[in-house]
Design an enzyme around this catalytic site. Structure first.
Site, short mmCIF file in Angstrom:
data_model
loop_
_atom_site.label_atom_id
_atom_site.label_comp_id
_atom_site.label_asym_id
_atom_site.label_seq_id
_atom_site.Cartn_x
_atom_site.Cartn_y
_atom_site.Cartn_z
N GLY A 10 -50.70 21.57 -9.17
CA GLY A 10 -50.75 20.17 -9.59
C GLY A 10 -49.33 19.65 -9.50
N GLN A 13 -47.48 13.91 -12.30
CA GLN A 13 -46.41 13.51 -13.22
C GLN A 13 -45.82 14.71 -13.96
OE1 GLN A 13 -45.33 10.63 -12.65
NE2 GLN A 13 -46.23 9.14 -14.04
N ILE A 14 -46.71 15.56 -14.52
CA ILE A 14 -46.19 16.72 -15.25
C ILE A 14 -45.64 17.74 -14.27
CG2 ILE A 14 -46.71 18.56 -16.92
CD1 ILE A 14 -48.94 16.86 -18.06
N GLY A 15 -46.35 17.97 -13.16
CA GLY A 15 -45.92 18.97 -12.18
C GLY A 15 -44.50 18.71 -11.69
N ARG A 83 -55.93 11.11 -18.62
CA ARG A 83 -56.67 10.04 -19.30
C ARG A 83 -56.18 8.66 -18.89
NH1 ARG A 83 -56.67 10.53 -25.63
NH2 ARG A 83 -54.72 11.70 -25.52
N ILE A 119 -52.34 23.32 -18.70
CA ILE A 119 -52.05 22.06 -19.40
C ILE A 119 -53.20 21.06 -19.22
CG2 ILE A 119 -50.36 20.19 -19.69
CD1 ILE A 119 -48.20 21.91 -18.60
N THR A 120 -54.02 21.27 -18.22
CA THR A 120 -55.12 20.34 -17.92
C THR A 120 -56.03 20.15 -19.14
OG1 THR A 120 -55.05 21.13 -15.64
CG2 THR A 120 -57.02 19.91 -16.31
N ARG A 152 -44.07 16.62 -31.52
CA ARG A 152 -44.29 15.23 -31.95
C ARG A 152 -44.17 15.12 -33.47
NH1 ARG A 152 -49.22 14.35 -27.67
NH2 ARG A 152 -47.95 13.45 -26.02
N HIS A 176 -56.57 21.03 -29.30
CA HIS A 176 -55.73 19.89 -28.93
C HIS A 176 -56.64 18.68 -28.80
CE1 HIS A 176 -52.46 17.70 -27.17
NE2 HIS A 176 -53.12 17.48 -26.06
#
Ligand code: A3D
Length: 320
Positions: A10, A13-15, A83, A119-120, A152, A176
Site C-alpha cells: 500500500g 498516504q500512510i505508505g 474512510r 494498519i488497514t 492521541r 480500534h
C-alpha cells in the site's frame, strides 16, 4: 551486517509517510508495493532523491509485482481504502477484507519470516483475516491501533496539563473503534495517575471525560477536517515505533492488536492489549487487572470486534 528489508504494501498516504520515516531512521532498505501502476515506483524515486539532502543511506524502490517484497524482515500493510466523511471504519469491511486476504496470501508466499504490522481498517478484524490467509504464526502478525490511540490520548492530556508529551503515559485497550477503552487509572503524568491529578485540582472529572471521548473520536475528527481520507502522519509514526522495537529487539511495552488465545478470557481473537514487542514479535501479552467497569467496557469492545469477525465469515461463506 546486511541492511534489513522493510516492505510497505500500500503506497498511499500512510505508505508514503512510512517510507519517509523508515528511511530517515535508517531502519533498512524500503520497498513500496501497490496495485496502482507507477505510484510505488514514483514515491520511492522521489524519496530516494531526498536522500542526499536528508542524509539517509538506504535504498528505496517500488513496484507492482509481489516479488518486490521477497524476503522482507518487516511488512507493513495499508492496502485498501480509507474512510470518507460520514463513514465508519466498519463500512470498509467488504472491500478491505478481500484485499487483506490477497495480501496475506502474498506475504505467506514471499515473506514468510517477516514481522507483519497491519494498519488497514477495520483494524482488529483485518489483522485476523490477514493472519489466517498468511499462515504466519500469530505472534508475528499484529495490528497498529493502540500506539496511535494512546498517542492521541497523551497529546490531549499534555495540552490540558501544559506538560511535555514525553511525561504523559497513557493506556488504551480494546478494539480500534468507537468502543475503544482509554484506561484512566493506568494513565499518568510522570507516574501520577489521572484520578490523583483530578484530586490535586490539575483538571476536573468533566474535562477528563471530554478528553476520553475526544480520544475515542480522534480518527473521525481528522477525517472531518481533511474531508478526503483519514489520518496518516501519526498512524505511520506509530507503526514505525512498533517496527523499530521488533528490528532492534527493544522490548518496548506497546499496546497492539494481538492474537489472544485465552488471555483476557478471549480465544482466537485479535484485539488491543499491552504487549512486549521484541525480536520474537509479540513476546508477551500483559494481562492487567481490570475493575468491573473497565471489564464491561472491554467486553463491549470485544463484542464489537466479534460481530465484525462474524460479518467476514458470512461474506466468505457467501463467496464459496
Ligand atoms: P490510501 O492513501 O488510500 O492508500 C491505500 C493504498 O492501498 C492505495 O494506494 C491503494 O492503491 C492501495 N491498495 C488498494 N488495494 C490494494 C491491494 N489489493 N494491494 C495493494 N495495494 C492496494 O489510504 P491510507 O494510506 O490513508 O490508509 C490506508 C488504510 O489504513 C485504510 O484502510 C485506513 O482506514 C487505515 N487507517 C488505519 C488507522 C489505524 O489506526 C488502524 C489509521 C488511519 C488509517
Amino acid at each position: 551486517m546486511a541492511r534489513k528489508k522493510i516492505a510497505l504494501v500500500g503506497a498511499g498516504q500512510i505508505g508514503g509517510t512510512l517510507a519517509l520515516l523508515a528511511a530517515q531512521k535508517e531502519l533498512g532498505d524500503v520497498v513500496l508495493f501497490d496495485i496502482v501502476p507507477g505510484t510505488p515506483a514514483g514515491k520511492a524515486l522521489d524519496l530516494a532523491e531526498a536522500a542526499p539532502v536528508e542524509g539517509y543511506n538506504v535504498s528505496l524502490t517500488g513496484g507492482n509485482d509481489y516479488s518486490a517484497i521477497e524476503g522482507a524482515d518487516v511488512v507493513i500493510v495499508t492496502a485498501g481504502i480509507p474512510r470518507k466523511p460520514g463513514m465508519s471504519r466498519d463500512d470498509l469491511i467488504g472491500i478491505n477484507s478481500g484485499v487483506c486476504k490477497t495480501v496475506g496470501e502474498a506475504i505467506g508466499k514471499h515473506a514468510p519470516n517477516a514481522f507483519v504490522i497491519v494498519i488497514t481498517n477495520p483494524l482488529d478484524v483485518m489483522v485476523w483475516v490477514l493472519q489466517q490467509a498468511s499462515g504466519l504464526p500469530p505472534e508475528r502478525v499484529v495490528g497498529m491501533a493502540g500506539v496511535l490511540d494512546s498517542a492521541r490520548f497523551r497529546y490531549f492530556l499534555a495540552e490540558e496539563f501544559n506538560v511535555s508529551v514525553e511525561d504523559v503515559t497513557a493506556f488504551v485497550l480494546g478494539g480500534h473503534g468507537d468502543t475503544m477503552v482509554p484506561l484512566v487509572r493506568y494513565s499518568t503524568v510522570a507516574g501520577i495517575p489521572l484520578p490523583d491529578l483530578v484530586k490535586m485540582g490539575w483538571t476536573t472529572q468533566e474535562k477528563l471525560d471530554a478528553i476520553v471521548q475526544r480520544t475515542r473520536d480522534g480518527g473521525a475528527e481528522i477525517v472531518k477536517l481533511l474531508g478526503n481520507g483519514s489520518a496518516f502522519y501519526a498512524p505511520a509514526a506509530s507503526a514505525i515505533q512498533m517496527a523499530e522495537s521488533y528490528l532492534k529487539d527493544q522490548k518496548r511495552v506497546l499496546p497492539v492488536a494481538a492474537h489472544l488465545s485465552g488471555q483476557y478470557g478471549q480465544d482466537d481473537l485479535y484485539v488491543g492489549v499491552p504487549t512486549i514487542i521484541g525480536a520474537g514479535g509479540v513476546e508477551k501479552i500483559i494481562e492487567i487487572e481490570l475493575n468491573d467497569e473497565e471489564k464491561a467496557m472491554f467486553q463491549n469492545s470485544v463484542d464489537a470486534v466479534k460481530t465484525l469477525v462474524d460479518v467476514v465469515k458470512k461474506l466468505d461463506a457467501e463467496k464459496s
